[in-house]
Design a protein around this motif. Sequence first.
Motif, PDB file in Angstrom:
ATOM      1  N   UNK A 143       0.860  -1.163   0.000  1.00 54.14           N
ATOM      2  CA  UNK A 143       0.000   0.000   0.000  1.00 54.14           C
ATOM      3  C   UNK A 143       0.904   1.222   0.000  1.00 54.14           C
ATOM      4  N   UNK A 144       1.040   1.879  -1.155  1.00 57.92           N
ATOM      5  CA  UNK A 144       1.965   3.014  -1.220  1.00 57.92           C
ATOM      6  C   UNK A 144       1.481   4.183  -0.365  1.00 57.92           C
ATOM      7  N   UNK A 145       2.404   4.787   0.324  1.00 61.63           N
ATOM      8  CA  UNK A 145       2.088   5.973   1.101  1.00 61.63           C
ATOM      9  C   UNK A 145       2.157   7.187   0.179  1.00 61.63           C
ATOM     10  N   UNK A 146       1.648   8.298   0.635  1.00 59.36           N
ATOM     11  CA  UNK A 146       1.713   9.526  -0.162  1.00 59.36           C
ATOM     12  C   UNK A 146       3.166   9.884  -0.460  1.00 59.36           C
ATOM     13  N   UNK A 147       4.006   9.831   0.558  1.00 61.48           N
ATOM     14  CA  UNK A 147       5.424  10.126   0.381  1.00 61.48           C
ATOM     15  C   UNK A 147       6.067   9.163  -0.616  1.00 61.48           C
ATOM     16  N   UNK A 198      -4.162  15.356  -4.589  1.00 60.86           N
ATOM     17  CA  UNK A 198      -5.585  15.188  -4.915  1.00 60.86           C
ATOM     18  C   UNK A 198      -5.966  13.713  -4.871  1.00 60.86           C
ATOM     19  N   UNK A 199      -5.132  12.848  -5.493  1.00 64.84           N
ATOM     20  CA  UNK A 199      -5.416  11.414  -5.485  1.00 64.84           C
ATOM     21  C   UNK A 199      -5.448  10.876  -4.061  1.00 64.84           C
ATOM     22  N   UNK A 200      -4.531  11.344  -3.225  1.00 65.62           N
ATOM     23  CA  UNK A 200      -4.491  10.884  -1.834  1.00 65.62           C
ATOM     24  C   UNK A 200      -5.801  11.240  -1.118  1.00 65.62           C
ATOM     25  N   UNK A 225     -11.986   5.498  -0.319  1.00 69.51           N
ATOM     26  CA  UNK A 225     -12.011   4.108  -0.775  1.00 69.51           C
ATOM     27  C   UNK A 225     -11.690   3.190   0.402  1.00 69.51           C
ATOM     28  N   UNK A 226     -12.278   2.010   0.410  1.00 70.45           N
ATOM     29  CA  UNK A 226     -12.113   1.074   1.516  1.00 70.45           C
ATOM     30  C   UNK A 226     -10.650   0.720   1.748  1.00 70.45           C
ATOM     31  N   UNK A 227      -9.925   0.377   0.667  1.00 70.40           N
ATOM     32  CA  UNK A 227      -8.535  -0.047   0.835  1.00 70.40           C
ATOM     33  C   UNK A 227      -7.545   1.099   0.719  1.00 70.40           C
ATOM     34  N   UNK A 228      -8.024   2.299   0.546  1.00 69.11           N
ATOM     35  CA  UNK A 228      -7.195   3.516   0.489  1.00 69.11           C
ATOM     36  C   UNK A 228      -6.124   3.449  -0.603  1.00 69.11           C
TER      37      UNK A 228
END
Length: 147
Positions: free
Chosen positions: A2-6, A62-64, A70-73
Amino acid sequence: MLPTLNGRIQTRIFLLVVVGGIWTLILTPVLPGLPGPLSADYRVTFTILVATIVLGIGWELIYHFIQQFRWEKDWPTFFGLITVVNEGLLVWILLQLDLVPGIDGPAVPIGAYVILFVTTWLWVWLIANGPMRVPFIHWRFRGGRLV
């Protein structure tokens, strides 16, 4: 993973600089309709690449924000591919409005722009979803962070 924003921002910058830079270097001399000497063509194409990187950081924010609903973010992989449409349109609109510094935007032919943007996007997307995992083994386990 699960990629983080950073992690997504780091991966985007890295891939656009390395993969996008190499591809732009190769593709620029054969792009149709770019007027002027090769040095001027390189200046235009690399400025478009830099604009894509800078605006991409804003897109990631914006995508973040959207992913939080979303359930799985996270996005399905296909969403990462089709974002070429909105990101490409934004850069094109800014070019046409002459808002990208260093380029006479309306002078950039749409054919050359579409070829450059779409093929660069495909290379970056393909590398991110495949070979990127080989040299950067821990990239997957650190949320996409490279540093």
